[in-house]
Design a protein around this motif. Structure first.
Motif, PDB file in Angstrom:
ATOM      1  N   ARG A  11      43.470  34.437  37.600  1.00  0.00           N
ATOM      2  CA  ARG A  11      43.378  34.024  38.971  1.00  0.00           C
ATOM      3  C   ARG A  11      44.242  34.697  39.869  1.00  0.00           C
ATOM      4  NH1 ARG A  11      44.654  29.265  36.014  1.00  0.00           N
ATOM      5  NH2 ARG A  11      46.883  29.380  36.519  1.00  0.00           N
ATOM      6  N   LYS A  12      45.215  35.262  39.296  1.00  0.00           N
ATOM      7  CA  LYS A  12      46.073  36.240  40.226  1.00  0.00           C
ATOM      8  C   LYS A  12      45.368  37.559  40.388  1.00  0.00           C
ATOM      9  CE  LYS A  12      49.728  33.767  40.609  1.00  0.00           C
ATOM     10  NZ  LYS A  12      50.207  33.091  41.902  1.00  0.00           N
ATOM     11  N   SER A  13      44.609  38.195  39.482  1.00  0.00           N
ATOM     12  CA  SER A  13      43.827  39.371  39.528  1.00  0.00           C
ATOM     13  C   SER A  13      42.691  38.915  40.658  1.00  0.00           C
ATOM     14  CB  SER A  13      43.222  39.715  38.254  1.00  0.00           C
ATOM     15  OG  SER A  13      44.502  40.197  37.431  1.00  0.00           O
ATOM     16  N   ALA A  14      42.155  37.947  40.386  1.00  0.00           N
ATOM     17  CA  ALA A  14      40.989  37.738  41.357  1.00  0.00           C
ATOM     18  C   ALA A  14      41.384  37.623  42.855  1.00  0.00           C
ATOM     19  CB  ALA A  14      40.328  36.208  40.962  1.00  0.00           C
ATOM     20  N   GLU A  15      42.685  37.052  43.065  1.00  0.00           N
ATOM     21  CA  GLU A  15      43.108  36.705  44.189  1.00  0.00           C
ATOM     22  C   GLU A  15      43.459  38.226  44.890  1.00  0.00           C
ATOM     23  OE1 GLU A  15      46.769  34.407  44.112  1.00  0.00           O
ATOM     24  OE2 GLU A  15      45.575  32.682  43.378  1.00  0.00           O
ATOM     25  N   ASN A  54      42.145  41.322  43.731  1.00  0.00           N
ATOM     26  CA  ASN A  54      41.008  41.895  44.032  1.00  0.00           C
ATOM     27  C   ASN A  54      40.255  41.540  45.411  1.00  0.00           C
ATOM     28  OD1 ASN A  54      41.107  43.394  41.778  1.00  0.00           O
ATOM     29  ND2 ASN A  54      39.956  41.952  40.552  1.00  0.00           N
ATOM     30  N   ASP A  55      40.422  40.144  45.700  1.00  0.00           N
ATOM     31  CA  ASP A  55      39.830  39.738  46.913  1.00  0.00           C
ATOM     32  C   ASP A  55      40.494  40.215  48.244  1.00  0.00           C
ATOM     33  OD1 ASP A  55      37.957  38.047  45.594  1.00  0.00           O
ATOM     34  OD2 ASP A  55      38.971  36.209  45.996  1.00  0.00           O
ATOM     35  N   ARG A  56      41.687  40.494  47.998  1.00  0.00           N
ATOM     36  CA  ARG A  56      42.639  40.868  49.349  1.00  0.00           C
ATOM     37  C   ARG A  56      42.109  42.449  49.242  1.00  0.00           C
ATOM     38  NH1 ARG A  56      47.640  37.916  47.393  1.00  0.00           N
ATOM     39  NH2 ARG A  56      47.867  39.794  46.238  1.00  0.00           N
ATOM     40  N   ALA A  96      39.338  44.220  48.452  1.00  0.00           N
ATOM     41  CA  ALA A  96      38.104  44.461  48.836  1.00  0.00           C
ATOM     42  C   ALA A  96      37.833  44.797  50.236  1.00  0.00           C
ATOM     43  CB  ALA A  96      37.346  43.274  48.387  1.00  0.00           C
TER      44      ALA A  96
END
Length: 63
Positions: A53-57, A59-61, A63
């Protein structure tokens, strides 16, 4: 030391006994190890999910 009492069907208990015997250990040791492995694997799964979850957040920031 605290204990835990579990109930199994005759077939389940026979399967447990056979599994313990194959591993060359007592039923008590086999059952204890199985329970602790379940606890540990769940803890790892929870940590892995949190990291994902933290990695996805992040990665979104980024991108």
């Amino acid at each position: 030391m605290p204990g835990l009492s579990l109930t199994f069907t005759d077939d389940e208990l026979q399967d447990l006994r056979e599994s313990a015997e194959r591993e060359g250990t007592s039923l008590r040791t086999f059952a204890h190890r199985a329970v602790m492995e379940a606890v540990t694997s769940r803890s790892y799964a929870d940590v892995a999910a949190q990291v994902a979850r933290k990695s996805a957040e992040l990665n979104d920031r980024l991108a």
